[in-house]
Design a protein around this motif. Structure first.
Motif, PDB file in Angstrom:
ATOM      1  N   ASP A 120      -7.591   8.161 -99.470  1.00 37.22           N
ATOM      2  CA  ASP A 120      -8.375   8.067 -98.230  1.00 37.22           C
ATOM      3  C   ASP A 120      -8.173   6.719 -97.545  1.00 37.22           C
ATOM      4  O   ASP A 120      -7.940   6.636 -96.343  1.00 37.22           O
ATOM      5  N   GLU A 121      -8.262   5.661 -98.324  1.00 36.47           N
ATOM      6  CA  GLU A 121      -8.142   4.307 -97.778  1.00 36.47           C
ATOM      7  C   GLU A 121      -6.794   4.115 -97.084  1.00 36.47           C
ATOM      8  O   GLU A 121      -6.708   3.497 -96.023  1.00 36.47           O
ATOM      9  N   ALA A 122      -5.754   4.656 -97.683  1.00 42.11           N
ATOM     10  CA  ALA A 122      -4.416   4.496 -97.109  1.00 42.11           C
ATOM     11  C   ALA A 122      -4.207   5.397 -95.891  1.00 42.11           C
ATOM     12  O   ALA A 122      -3.768   4.933 -94.828  1.00 42.11           O
ATOM     13  N   LEU A 123      -4.519   6.675 -96.015  1.00 42.71           N
ATOM     14  CA  LEU A 123      -4.181   7.620 -94.955  1.00 42.71           C
ATOM     15  C   LEU A 123      -5.050   7.456 -93.711  1.00 42.71           C
ATOM     16  O   LEU A 123      -4.647   7.875 -92.615  1.00 42.71           O
ATOM     17  N   LEU A 124      -6.197   6.836 -93.862  1.00 44.91           N
ATOM     18  CA  LEU A 124      -7.021   6.589 -92.679  1.00 44.91           C
ATOM     19  C   LEU A 124      -6.398   5.525 -91.768  1.00 44.91           C
ATOM     20  O   LEU A 124      -6.839   5.336 -90.632  1.00 44.91           O
ATOM     21  N   THR A 125      -5.344   4.860 -92.259  1.00 42.88           N
ATOM     22  CA  THR A 125      -4.617   3.909 -91.417  1.00 42.88           C
ATOM     23  C   THR A 125      -3.381   4.547 -90.787  1.00 42.88           C
ATOM     24  O   THR A 125      -2.657   3.886 -90.038  1.00 42.88           O
TER      25      THR A 125
END
Length: 303
Positions: A120-125
């Motif tokens: 989540d943390e990565a793909l939200l960027t």
């Protein structure tokens, strides 16, 4: 445009031998080396070396962790989303090279800790024109979540199911691209493709499962893609030194060219050349060629 590689980061412990030992046998080896690897990290490096802006999403442990992160950074890979864990080893691959091939034993280590929060943390960027590339060396739940999350965000998904492990049939419909070798194809379709007929049959099975595009890597036979017909790309004939990262290089090279807008067949031709150059050198990430080297090799090749 960026490629988010969600996958494994390993330290390879490599030794060469004239032959593989039989059960219970000890043989003399030579040329021991430690070498940063892991299918996820290898593919990230291959993407980056071929000119794609690449983000690694994964985990390392206390053993070899700093070195693995530094190596990715050395090649230009964004490691913002690589997590460090103190209570576990980094992933380890013990590799024996003999008889012009390799045998590998893997301990997942910190790779087993890649979870939905990190994804989540990565793909939200990510942006809608970005790609997500996955393999089978992190937990199945993380893979399933990443496929669904990526499609919900409008990203293009690419799955390399290596090593072959069971996948839910529902997972396949979230794959825009599935890139697999002959053994992996056999695992998922019960067909070991060699002929055009077998390629067509295997492609049809995977298409019915929901895969949009399937690429088959076929070793010395080259690689193949099916739309209305089968498109073959021949393999290059080179002196084999070490096949360790050939498949990962093919995938990274294909991804980089496809992400910049080249056709599937043109991307396959580049990937085939990149993989050929890789097997002429020892090691994993350091053996992966850069874009300039691949382009020069292609200009001199008859394929």
């Amino acid at each position: 445009m960026r490629i988010f590689v969600i996958g494994s980061i390993n330290m390879d412990l490599v030794i060469q031998s004239q032959k593989y030992p039989k059960l219970g046998e000890t043989v003399t080896g030579f040329g021991f080396m430690t070498n940063p690897g892991g299918k996820g990290a290898n593919q990230a490096v291959a993407c980056q070396k071929s000119g794609a802006s690449t983000v690694m999403v994964g985990a390392v442990g206390d053993a070899f962790g700093p070195e693995l992160i530094q190596t990715l950074q050395h090649y230009g890979v964004d490691t913002t989303h690589v997590k460090s864990h103190d209570s576990v080893s980094s992933g380890i691959a013990v590799i024996t090279i003999a008889e012009q091939d390799n045998a590998i034993v893997i301990d997942a280590g910190a790779n087993a800790l890649v979870d939905i929060h990190a994804i989540d943390e990565a793909l939200l960027t990510a942006s809608p024109n970005d790609y997500v590339l996955l393999q089978n060396e992190i937990p199945a739940k993380a893979i399933q979540y990443a496929l669904r999350k990526a499609k919900a965000l409008g990203l293009t998904t690419v799955m390399n199911p290596a090593p072959a492990k069971p996948l839910d049939d529902a997972d396949f419909k979230y794959m825009d691209y599935l890139i697999l070798n002959q053994s992996e194809t056999e695992f998922y379709t019960h067909l070991y493709p060699i002929t055009t007929k077998e390629i067509l049959e295997a492609s049809s099975i995977l298409k019915r499962k929901g895969v949009k595009h399937t690429l088959f890597t076929l070793g010395a036979l080259g690689s193949a893609y099916v739309d209305e017909s089968v498109h073959w790309v021949d393999a290059h004939t080179v002196a084999v030194v070490d096949t360790t990262a050939a498949g990962d290089t093919y995938i990274g090279g294909f991804m980089a060219r496809r992400a910049e807008g080249q056709s599937i067949e043109a991307s396959m031709r580049y990937a085939s050349a990149a993989a050929a150059l890789t097997i002429t050198k020892k090691g994993a990430q350091q053996s992966i060629p850069d874009q300039a080297s691949v382009t020069l090799f292609m200009s001199q090749s008859k394929i």
